[in-house]
Write an enzyme that holds these catalytic residues in place. Structure first.
Site, short mmCIF file in Angstrom:
data_model
loop_
_atom_site.label_atom_id
_atom_site.label_comp_id
_atom_site.label_asym_id
_atom_site.label_seq_id
_atom_site.Cartn_x
_atom_site.Cartn_y
_atom_site.Cartn_z
N GLY A 9 2.85 39.03 39.85
CA GLY A 9 1.38 39.20 40.18
C GLY A 9 0.97 40.67 39.41
N ALA A 10 -0.19 41.10 39.38
CA ALA A 10 -0.68 42.55 38.89
C ALA A 10 -0.17 43.41 39.91
CB ALA A 10 -2.27 42.41 38.62
N MET A 11 -0.29 44.78 39.28
CA MET A 11 0.10 46.05 40.08
C MET A 11 -0.45 45.78 41.35
SD MET A 11 2.18 47.92 37.95
CE MET A 11 1.72 49.57 38.63
N ASN A 12 0.08 46.35 42.57
CA ASN A 12 -0.43 46.25 43.80
C ASN A 12 -0.71 44.82 44.63
OD1 ASN A 12 -0.48 48.87 43.93
ND2 ASN A 12 -2.75 49.20 43.34
N GLU A 86 11.15 43.72 40.02
CA GLU A 86 10.94 44.40 38.61
C GLU A 86 11.57 43.54 37.83
OE1 GLU A 86 8.71 46.70 38.36
OE2 GLU A 86 8.78 47.81 40.06
N GLN A 88 10.48 41.83 35.34
CA GLN A 88 9.86 41.80 33.92
C GLN A 88 10.67 42.65 33.03
OE1 GLN A 88 8.53 43.33 36.53
NE2 GLN A 88 7.95 45.38 35.86
N CYS A 180 -9.49 42.74 36.70
CA CYS A 180 -9.84 41.56 36.14
C CYS A 180 -10.07 41.62 34.84
CB CYS A 180 -11.15 41.18 36.89
SG CYS A 180 -12.48 42.27 36.52
N HIS A 183 -13.01 44.01 33.56
CA HIS A 183 -12.76 45.57 33.74
C HIS A 183 -11.54 45.83 32.79
CE1 HIS A 183 -15.43 45.66 37.32
NE2 HIS A 183 -15.95 46.30 36.34
#
Length: 192
Positions: A9-12, A86, A88, A180, A183
């Site tokens: 997932g993305a950060m947060n 982590e 990644q 997104c 942005h």
């Protein structure tokens, strides 16, 4: 049956809090877990899994030359589960070692990490987890600037978006925002 999981997932998006929750659930039933994290992540000290909501736990750090299979075999070959934060930052050989933990030791391995970097390129660990994981699941969060689903991570420096540079720069909300696609390409100016 043991499997290799990749939850990205993305950060947060709650990846670390999910690891802590899964560990708690296993341990509440008196089942042991092994928690590992990247040795690169030093935001709260090397060898800690730390969530933005304030929960923190010791973990075994993984470095480029770490043999994860050997670590698990020496630490607890009867563990109920191996959890990795982590992910990644893992190297290809780490991912193959995780597959061996599943296939040879019959221990489920759950990895959590980012899929893509701030340049919108795959991390090495994520690339090979996407190839070798038995189950892949997206963890969702919302864009920092709107209500759409965040699918990318945008790096900022001095209020300006950054699209080039070293892939790894450890940071949190002071440097990265989940965004997104719109942005990512058209971010508003930050006034921090």
């Amino acid at each position: 049956m043991a499997q290799l999981f990749f939850r990205y997932g993305a950060m947060n998006s709650g990846k670390t809090i999910e690891i802590l929750k899964v560990a708690h659930n296993y341990e509440e039933q008196d089942k042991s877990v092994i928690i590992l994290t990247s040795g690169l992540d030093n935001r709260d000290g090397v060898g800690y899994v730390s969530s933005r909501i304030g929960l923190k736990r010791e973990a075994i750090p993984v470095f480029d030359d770490t043999d994860v299979f050997d670590v698990v075999e020496r630490t607890n070959p009867d563990a109920a589960c191996v959890l990795i934060d982590e992910a990644q930052f893992l190297k290809k050989h780490h991912v193959l070692e995780l597959a061996n933990i599943v296939d040879k030791l019959k221990i489920p391995v759950m990895t959590f990490g980012l899929k893509n970097d701030f340049r919108n390129e795959l991390f090495e660990g994520s690339k090979y987890l996407l190839l070798y994981a038995d189950k892949i699941e997206e963890m969702k969060t919302i864009c920092w600037f709107c209500r759409k689903k965040a699918i990318m991570n945008l790096r900022f420096h001095d209020g300006q978006p950054v699209y080039e540079g070293e892939q790894v720069q450890i940071g949190g909300n002071e440097a990265y925002y989940p965004v997104c696609r719109h942005h990512y390409f058209y971010p508003p100016k930050l006034t921090k």
